[in-house]
Design an enzyme around this catalytic site. Structure first.
Site, short mmCIF file in Angstrom:
data_model
loop_
_atom_site.label_atom_id
_atom_site.label_comp_id
_atom_site.label_asym_id
_atom_site.label_seq_id
_atom_site.Cartn_x
_atom_site.Cartn_y
_atom_site.Cartn_z
N HIS A 156 0.83 -1.23 0.00
CA HIS A 156 0.00 0.00 0.00
C HIS A 156 0.86 1.27 0.00
O HIS A 156 0.44 2.30 0.49
CB HIS A 156 -0.95 0.04 1.21
N SER A 277 15.65 21.30 -16.57
CA SER A 277 14.44 22.10 -16.77
C SER A 277 14.85 23.41 -17.44
O SER A 277 15.92 23.95 -17.18
CB SER A 277 13.80 22.37 -15.41
N LYS A 283 17.00 21.41 -11.43
CA LYS A 283 16.32 20.15 -11.74
C LYS A 283 17.17 19.15 -12.50
O LYS A 283 17.95 19.49 -13.37
CB LYS A 283 15.04 20.41 -12.55
N GLU A 290 10.35 8.14 -16.94
CA GLU A 290 8.99 8.65 -17.17
C GLU A 290 8.50 8.30 -18.57
O GLU A 290 7.35 7.92 -18.77
CB GLU A 290 8.96 10.16 -16.99
#
Ligand code: ARG
Length: 466
Positions: A156, A277, A283, A290
């Protein structure tokens, strides 16, 4: 431009219709398979004396020239000739004259296109099997490095029990090994030779289908001509196998994204597989993970496209089937790229040294071990669970955790607690105790590594190797 089927037509094809029905822009990638199939078919026609050896040789010579034209980028495709099959046949006529027309004896584009896709998927399937193997090997190296690294296991997405990082990585190898098995199994049904089914009914010419199958290294010839020209199960199986593989990669990618976050801070990806970024200078984004996660979606889409394409399709060939190619090609391209990128990304990644106290944020990772401790002392497990639950509640109220609770506090909750409980709830001991087959104890994890190592060392038997 004269179409091979123009005999019964009086009016030319509408220009838009010509564009609409053409598949050459995407099926040209099948050229090498189409030519290989034609050469084998022609050899068989010659051997069976359906055409003369001289004609057979002439045709094969022409086909070989066409192959060279493709390979040197000189072959010019024409939309008006619809597809790869008619483009090649037209060129063959240009090169060797009307004898080219004999190639299509005892054949239809319906069995021809099925053959081409099977040959194509057979090669690509083998490549996918190899790419999966490469990735599994990379993960095995990583697992070997981390047979002493303890991390929290989650259920979970809540900290559950301590496990070895190696054990977690090996779970993904298990998935990949199943993907490999599934692909090898799908290859058995891909590796069936449909030529000779012709349009749908078979042919009246005395062809030798087994001979063609042998020439092209197929394990057998298809058994029903109607099925052979209308079946795309093999492509659906291929894509569903890949869909499951991509699902596995997407799960791993999701975890990699999490592990790279400053909240987790377990993993550092190499600069080579991350991007920055355009606005936030600090970043370093895990784009590779992804994107692979995202690409699993388009592969599912391809699978659903194929299933929908085939749904309710009457026997035998229907032009709808031309729509099978783009989802098949995209599935192949996407999965091969994803496997390669994943391999590079994980190979160059670095797991950070994670201090144990930082891992066990809740301090309750070994609560189950505390309950097991009581159960080993003869307390029924349900009662042991209840006592431990009360202990956890007490810790939460007093702002402590299982690692710093005192024996006195424990005794207040249950008389069964003794001093030795503290040994039982150490993270290391918790892990080492899970010495069941398939468990997270180091001994078991090392056995898993040895088993997988042996499996990965086995020489692969290619589905169409001689
Ligand atoms: N381009 C077609 C396809 O991909 C080849 C088969 C065409 N057959 C036909 N009867 N029109 O399916």
């Amino acid at each position: 431009m004269k179409k091979p089927w123009s005999g019964r037509f009086k009016k030319p094809t509408d220009i838009l219709m010509e564009k609409f029905s053409a598949s050459i822009s995407f099926d040209r990638r099948l050229y090498a398979y189409d030519i290989a199939g034609s050469i084998a078919h022609c050899q068989m026609l010659g051997k069976c004396k359906i055409i003369t050896q001289t004609d057979s040789k002439k045709i094969i010579g022409g086909l070989k020239r066409i192959l060279k034209e493709f390979e040197s980028g000189k072959f010019e495709c024409d939309d008006r000739l619809e597809d790869i099959h008619m483009n090649i046949e037209n060129r063959l006529t240009e090169l060797i004259g009307s004898v080219a027309g004999k190639l299509h004896t005892a054949r239809s584009r319906n069995d021809q296109v099925s053959l081409d896709i099977r040959l194509y998927l057979r090669d690509e399937g083998e490549e996918v099997v190899q790419l999966i193997k490469i990735l599994a090997k990379t993960l095995l190296v990583l697992a070997r490095k981390h047979t002493n690294t303890i991390i929290p296991g989650f259920t979970h997405m809540q900290q559950a029990q301590p496990i070895l990082l190696a054990h977690h990585l090996l779970a993904y190898i298990e998935m990949l090994l199943r993907d490999q098995e599934r692909m090898k199994d799908a290859l058995k049904r891909i590796n069936i030779m449909p030529l000779g089914s012709a349009a749908l009914a078979g042919t009246g010419f005395p062809i030798d289908r087994k001979y063609t199958a042998k020439l092209l290294n197929f394990s057998e010839a298809s058994h029903n001509s109607i099925d052979a020209v209308s079946d795309r199960d093999f492509a659906i199986e291929f894509c569903s196998t890949i869909a499951i593989l991509m699902m596995h990669l997407s799960r791993f990618c999701e975890e990699i994204v999490l592990w790279c976050s400053s909240e987790f801070d377990w993993l550092e990806l190499s600069d080579s597989y991350t991007t920055g970024s355009s606005i936030m200078p600090q970043k370093k984004n895990p784009d590779a993970a992804e994107l692979i996660r995202g690409k699993s979606g388009r592969v599912y889409g391809n699978l659903v496209s194929l299933l929908t394409l085939m749904k309710s399709l009457p026997l035998a060939y229907n032009k709808d089937l031309q729509e099978d190619k783009e989802p098949i090609f995209d599935t192949v391209d996407t999965s091969k790229m994803s496997l390669s990128i994943f391999n590079g990304m994980i190979k160059s990644a670095r797991f950070k040294k994670i201090p144990l106290h930082r891992l066990d944020i809740s301090g309750f990772l070994t609560a189950t071990d505390m309950a097991d401790y009581l159960a080993e002392k003869g307390v029924p497990f349900r009662m042991a669970h209840e006592i431990t639950g009360k202990t956890v509640a007490h810790c939460i109220e007093s702002g402590g955790n299982l690692q710093n609770i005192t024996l006195k506090e424990l005794k207040n909750i249950s008389a069964y607690f003794e001093k030795d409980v503290f040994e039982h709830i150490k993270l290391e001991n918790s892990v080492q105790k899970k010495n069941v087959y398939g468990g997270t104890a180091k001994k078991q994890v090392e056995a898993q590594i040895a088993r997988i190592d042996k499996k990965l060392k086995n020489k692969p038997k290619l589905s169409h190797s001689k």
